[in-house]
Write an enzyme that holds these catalytic residues in place. Structure first.
Site, short mmCIF file in Angstrom:
data_model
loop_
_atom_site.label_atom_id
_atom_site.label_comp_id
_atom_site.label_asym_id
_atom_site.label_seq_id
_atom_site.Cartn_x
_atom_site.Cartn_y
_atom_site.Cartn_z
N GLU A 1 0.89 -1.15 -0.04
CA GLU A 1 -0.05 -0.02 -0.01
C GLU A 1 0.84 1.08 -0.02
O GLU A 1 1.73 1.35 0.90
CB GLU A 1 -0.91 0.23 1.17
N ASP B 1 -5.49 8.44 10.24
CA ASP B 1 -3.91 8.12 10.36
C ASP B 1 -3.45 8.47 11.81
O ASP B 1 -3.99 9.60 12.12
CB ASP B 1 -2.91 8.96 9.38
#
Length: 295
Positions: free
Chosen positions: A72, A83
């Protein structure tokens, strides 16, 4: 081919191209690992452009060379919704360096050339502003397999579903422990490649332990119709990867890999060679946990 050249998106008569009928490259790799090696896929994440463009290309190549099957590649974004602090810091460094989306195809090509399956993980706003068709075209030409879109749900993904079918790209949607059975069904029907099962609510980050929640989510998602379910968020070491890999089709690791490239002050390690060596060591260790998950 430039970003604005749309010739590959239409027939000579000007009509849009139809569906590209080819197997999912991500699902094909997952199935290959299951049937030939009786193990899940190891999926590693790194943000592009961190700590700089050249090193990030070397880093994704390092992942493949040390056991990652699927990579990824994250597009740094200034306002992330999922995140954690480690990935946020790495992404901020990339943004401060002036990283541009167009450069990410270097990393895609590097992963493909090394034998890995390249995915891009991105918030949808970045893809939208680049141009959905243009991005899909350029990504496919670079050897890309598909996108993971954490903030795009199938209900609002009509353009992406159409364009991804046109270019034969995978589309990975996310589910979480609080997803209803109805939601799991919608995601499973529209995903291509795999469904990304978040091991817990909240943002990414390393954890000391993984509870039983992800296993229940994997079971429910399969019951809802998903062919492949991979688990991420919180998987931090070989032991956790081994546990998750015993029931999931793929083990996704991000923060623990990004962490190897940061120093104790949250800055990129000055010695790039040493940083890549640390990344290789951590990747190989987690890869061993994935390989032995079903033994």
């Amino acid at each position: 081919m430039t970003q604005h050249d749309q010739s590959t998106a239409a027939t000579p008569s000007g009509q849009p191209l139809g569906i590209k009928h080819q197997p999912s490259p991500t699902a094909a790799r997952i199935d290959e690992l299951k049937t030939q090696h009786n193990r899940p896929a190891f999926i590693g994440y790194l943000p592009f452009g961190f700590p700089d463009t050249a090193t990030s290309v070397d880093a994704v190549r390092t992942l493949v060379e040390n056991g990652c099957d699927i990579v990824e590649i994250g597009l740094p974004y200034s306002d992330p919704v999922m995140d954690g602090p480690v990935i946020q810091r790495a992404s901020q460094i990339a943004i401060e360096n002036g990283e541009r989306i167009a450069n990410v195809f270097q990393a895609v090509e590097a992963v493909a050339a090394a034998g890995g399956v390249p995915l891009i993980m991105s918030y949808w706003n970045l893809i939208f502003h680049y141009g959905v068709d243009a991005f899909a075209r350029d990504f496919a030409n670079a050897g890309g397999a598909g996108l993971i879109t954490p903030d795009l749900i199938p209900d609002e993904a009509g353009e992406w579903i159409e364009v991804s079918d046109r270019y034969g790209l995978d589309r990975v949607f996310m589910v979480s422990p609080d997803s209803t059975d109805k939601r799991l069904g919608i995601v499973s029907r529209n995903a291509r490649g795999f469904v990304y099962a978040a091991s817990r609510m909240g943002v990414t980050g390393e954890r000391d332990a993984i509870d039983v929640g992800p296993q229940t989510l994997v079971r429910r998602t399969r019951e809802a119709g998903a062919d492949h379910v991979c688990v991420g968020i919180g998987v931090s070491n070989a032991e956790q990867a081994q546990l998750v890999g015993s029931y999931a089709d793929g083990v996704i690791v991000g923060s623990a890999l990004v962490h190897t490239l940061l120093d104790g002050n949250g800055n990129a390690k000055a010695d790039r060679g040493a940083a890549l060596a640390d990344l290789a060591k951590t990747t190989a260790s987690i890869a061993e946990g994935v390989r032995t998950a079903r033994q």
